[in-house]
Each structure stands twice: as structure tokens, then as C-alpha cells.
Design a protein around this motif. Sequence first.
Motif, PDB file in Angstrom:
ATOM      1  N   UNK A 168       0.806  -1.221   0.000  1.00  0.00           N
ATOM      2  CA  UNK A 168       0.000   0.000   0.000  1.00  0.00           C
ATOM      3  C   UNK A 168       0.836   1.266   0.000  1.00  0.00           C
ATOM      4  N   UNK A 169       2.123   1.145   0.260  1.00  0.00           N
ATOM      5  CA  UNK A 169       2.988   2.312   0.409  1.00  0.00           C
ATOM      6  C   UNK A 169       3.850   2.529  -0.827  1.00  0.00           C
ATOM      7  N   UNK A 170       4.263   3.776  -1.038  1.00  0.00           N
ATOM      8  CA  UNK A 170       5.206   4.105  -2.108  1.00  0.00           C
ATOM      9  C   UNK A 170       6.584   3.530  -1.769  1.00  0.00           C
ATOM     10  N   UNK A 171       7.340   3.190  -2.809  1.00  0.00           N
ATOM     11  CA  UNK A 171       8.675   2.627  -2.595  1.00  0.00           C
ATOM     12  C   UNK A 171       9.547   3.564  -1.771  1.00  0.00           C
ATOM     13  N   UNK A 172       9.404   4.870  -2.013  1.00  0.00           N
ATOM     14  CA  UNK A 172      10.218   5.839  -1.276  1.00  0.00           C
ATOM     15  C   UNK A 172       9.897   5.808   0.216  1.00  0.00           C
ATOM     16  N   UNK A 173       8.623   5.598   0.554  1.00  0.00           N
ATOM     17  CA  UNK A 173       8.225   5.520   1.960  1.00  0.00           C
ATOM     18  C   UNK A 173       8.774   4.258   2.611  1.00  0.00           C
ATOM     19  N   UNK A 174       8.760   3.151   1.862  1.00  0.00           N
ATOM     20  CA  UNK A 174       9.293   1.898   2.394  1.00  0.00           C
ATOM     21  C   UNK A 174      10.785   2.034   2.675  1.00  0.00           C
ATOM     22  N   UNK A 175      11.519   2.626   1.748  1.00  0.00           N
ATOM     23  CA  UNK A 175      12.961   2.794   1.939  1.00  0.00           C
ATOM     24  C   UNK A 175      13.266   3.742   3.094  1.00  0.00           C
TER      25      UNK A 175
END
Length: 332
Positions: A168-175
Motif C-alpha cells: 500500500x505504500x510508495x517505494x520511497x516511503x518503504x525505503x
Amino acid sequence: MPVTAGPLPVYLLTGFLGSGKTTLLSRLVRSPRFADTAVVINEFGEIGLDHMLVGKADDTDVVLLDSGCLCCAATSSLQDTLESLYYRRQRGEIPAFTRVVVETSGLADPCPVINTLAADPLIARHYRFGGVVATADALHGAATLDAYREASTQIAIADRIALTKTDLAEDSAVQALRTTLRQYNASAPIRPVSPDTVDEDAPALFDGLRPEHLDAAALTAARPAAAGPLAHVLRYGIVSYAFRQHAPVSWEAYASWTRHMQRHVGERLLRAKGLLHWSDGSLRAVHGVRHVFATPEPVSLPEGTVQPGAMVLIVQDMSAEEVEQALRPLGM
């Protein structure tokens, strides 16, 4: 009567409110690969167990899910619940599970539960503490860690972190969250989980959490500085330190160290975990939480494996100098 080959591992599943812990667990218990697991849910557990009830003990309600997984709603102490499960297993009244997962409340401080699992002599007759898995929410995890001491403690003491809601999250948020988690816990493997990975996650999230996974060189390299990017972590004073062992430790030195930690550190020790070489030639796992230390447990590694000794201390409101001084009796 079934024969038990050694103590059964008990794992702690923790995570703050809204971190996806209950959703993750509800997926796991429906996977056939989790069939040999008994799950103990505390009184605040929210998991839906709308499956066939197969039996009641005097002190526990046990539900057998379609997958074959056992779920137990704890209505007495954890010690009594685990004792009851063990003997019902031995008598053949319930399937012969090979691991236990204990789910905590999202608001709970997990340290007292770890103390119970790692050091209670009644539990140690049949079980061993297997480690801690903590959930972190890819959408709101960073804000939660910054706002709540309990969430910070749960992540800091974890042996493995389950990164939830990555779908559900953007890749940038996960990183970004990965970077934040590393500031709280430099050594725990981070494993993304989602509905698509549930069969892989069960039981991979829990197996292999014994201290053999400690890499002394990597832990030492990850040792934090006293300032810089850790400033927001120090809002709660929680810092993780990692040390390599330079010489085998004697029983006398270990006893001296535990006395020092109990008298001079006490509640500031959130967790100690390590794999240490002893002067008698043994390799032993070490666990401690606050004032309580489990008896060091012998560890056998595959033939030809070379494992340097290492210790991780997760502490609150302690300087690096205090921590280093406390570890001197252990040859670090």
C-alpha cells in the motif's frame, strides 16, 4: 505418548497498535505451512477464530483452524497456558505442534513477557525462548516510532522485523522506513510481508531466530555513534550497542557481569542478547532483560562453522562509556 526432541521454541510476536500484527497473524494461521504451530493470543487479541471449536481445557480455549494450526485464548497466566498446551500435546489431545507463537497486545511492553519466556524455570522444563518478531507499518511506522515509547521499544528489542503494508505504500516511503528502523535496531533482519507472501512467511518469519544469526563483524560495524542521525532515537534514550568478544569468558566473569548489570543498570537494560565462547570450550546463547538473565544455553553449530562471539545490548539512558565499562568482565 509423543516424544519431544528437546525444548519447543516459543516466539514472541509484538508490534504497536495499527502496525498490522493481527492482520499478519490472521493470514499466517490460515496457511498450511503454519500447521505445526500453536498460537497463544492474549486477552486483547483481535484475531477472528470463526472455525470449528475442537475442545476446551479447564484453563484454555483451544481452536483448531482449517490449516491445522492451533489457536489458544489465554485465560490464565502464560506459564499455566503453556504448561497446559504441552501436556495436552503429550497426551495426544491436540496435534503435536513444533513451535509456539505468543501474540502480545499492541500497547504492551514486551520485556516482561521475554523475561517469562527466557527465565521462568517452569517454562524452561519444556520450552525455550526462540526470539522476537516485531511488525512495522510502512505507511505510518516512522511517525509511530517517533510518538510512542512502546513502539520504539518493540522495534529495538526485535530479532526480526516484519515490514507490513508494503503493498500500500510508495517505494520511497518503504525505503525511508527501512532507514529509520536501522537507527533503532541495527542487526535485526527486515522482511517485507504482504498477502502474496504469506505461504513463504509461514513459518520463515519465526524459524532461525536463535542467536546463530548474529554476525559479530557486521554488528560491530553497525555500532552507533552518540550523535548525528540518532538524535530522534535519543528522545527516548534507546540505543543499541554491538560488541565482539575478544577472549573466552569464565563462569565467574559471567556471574560478575550479571551482578553488575542487575545492581547498576537494572531497568535501563531493555535487552541483552549474544552468542559467547566460554573458557570450558562451549558456545552459549545469552539472554537478559532488565534484572533477569536466563541460564546461558549451549548452542551447536554445523561442523566447520566458525562463529565469533558477539553481544548486543539495547539500553535506555546509558552512555557508550557506561556500556563499555559494564562489558569488560566479558572480555569485550
